[in-house]
Design a protein around this motif. Structure first.
Motif, mmCIF file in Angstrom:
data_model
loop_
_atom_site.group_PDB
_atom_site.id
_atom_site.type_symbol
_atom_site.label_atom_id
_atom_site.label_comp_id
_atom_site.label_asym_id
_atom_site.label_seq_id
_atom_site.Cartn_x
_atom_site.Cartn_y
_atom_site.Cartn_z
ATOM 1 N N ALA A 166 0.823 -1.215 0.000
ATOM 2 C CA ALA A 166 0.000 0.000 0.000
ATOM 3 C C ALA A 166 0.857 1.265 0.000
ATOM 4 N N LEU A 204 3.584 1.598 -1.812
ATOM 5 C CA LEU A 204 4.310 1.652 -3.080
ATOM 6 C C LEU A 204 3.415 2.255 -4.154
ATOM 7 N N ASP A 205 3.916 3.258 -4.841
ATOM 8 C CA ASP A 205 3.129 3.962 -5.848
ATOM 9 C C ASP A 205 3.803 3.809 -7.212
ATOM 10 N N VAL A 206 3.157 3.074 -8.124
ATOM 11 C CA VAL A 206 3.735 2.858 -9.457
ATOM 12 C C VAL A 206 3.849 4.166 -10.242
ATOM 13 N N ASP A 207 3.153 5.185 -9.819
ATOM 14 C CA ASP A 207 3.245 6.487 -10.487
ATOM 15 C C ASP A 207 4.417 7.330 -9.974
ATOM 16 N N LYS A 208 5.113 6.837 -8.952
ATOM 17 C CA LYS A 208 6.250 7.575 -8.390
ATOM 18 C C LYS A 208 7.466 6.664 -8.226
ATOM 19 N N LEU A 221 10.549 0.845 -7.337
ATOM 20 C CA LEU A 221 9.649 1.657 -6.515
ATOM 21 C C LEU A 221 10.222 2.055 -5.160
ATOM 22 N N HIS A 222 11.130 1.231 -4.620
ATOM 23 C CA HIS A 222 11.582 1.481 -3.249
ATOM 24 C C HIS A 222 12.880 0.729 -2.989
ATOM 25 N N TYR A 276 8.130 -3.002 -10.046
ATOM 26 C CA TYR A 276 6.922 -3.543 -10.643
ATOM 27 C C TYR A 276 7.130 -3.810 -12.118
#
Length: 178
Positions: A11, A13-17, A42-43, A54
């Motif tokens: 939750a 992790l943002d694929v847009d960032k 992502l991180h 991802y």
């Protein structure tokens, strides 16, 4: 699966960032074209040696047409390749193995717990448990789609002896030419 059981909380992790795009991945990983199984990083958590990436699964993946017609399911071996590529990226970026290239050394305790289909984002989570310079890495991994665990296990990465492989390929080419 409870979020506390994940290597990293999906939750968060943002694929847009992403923190690294495909070009940054290519600086450390040799795979190209249809063999690139990561879209972005992502991180990274250097204290815990954990990372996440991802793969955006599209209708254009090389396996969609044949695995299986009318019901495309991402092959488990391709999911494992994504895990290996994330492990290699992290290991090479932080020079944990001291090798020019990291290869797949094996997998243990692998479980496929769900399906991955076109339109999904396969989140790959890796946590290094052991890094023995010059010998191997050992990493726990998970694959997540949404909040569902679809893959888990343990991976071993080993140094690839580039010079020996190059000699072997040269010898194979010479024998094919004669």
């Amino acid at each position: 699966m409870a979020r506390s059981e994940f290597i990293l909380d999906p939750a968060l992790l943002d694929v847009d960032k992403p923190i690294a795009d495909i070009e940054a991945i290519r600086e450390y990983n040799p795979q190209r074209h249809e063999m690139e199984q990561l879209t972005a990083i992502l991180h990274e958590d250097l204290d815990q040696h954990a990372c996440a990436a991802y793969k955006a699964i599209t209708e254009n993946e090389f396996w969609v047409r044949g695995h299986m017609p009318g019901m495309p399911l991402m092959p488990g071996v391709v999911m494992l390749e994504a895990v290996a590529q994330l492990s290699s990226y992290y290991t090479q970026k932080h020079d944990l193995l001291g090798a020019a290239m990291v290869g797949f050394g094996g997998v243990d305790e692998v479980r496929f717990r769900g399906v991955v289909t076109p339109g999904d984002n396969l989140i790959v989570l890796v946590k290094l448990e052991k890094a023995r310079r010059g010998r191997m890495i050992v990493a726990r991994f998970q694959g997540v789609v949404g909040t569902e665990l679809v893959l888990e296990g343990c991976l071993r990465g080993i140094p690839i002896p580039i010079e020996a492989v190059t000699r072997q390929l040269g010898a194979s080419k010479e024998s094919a030419d004669s």
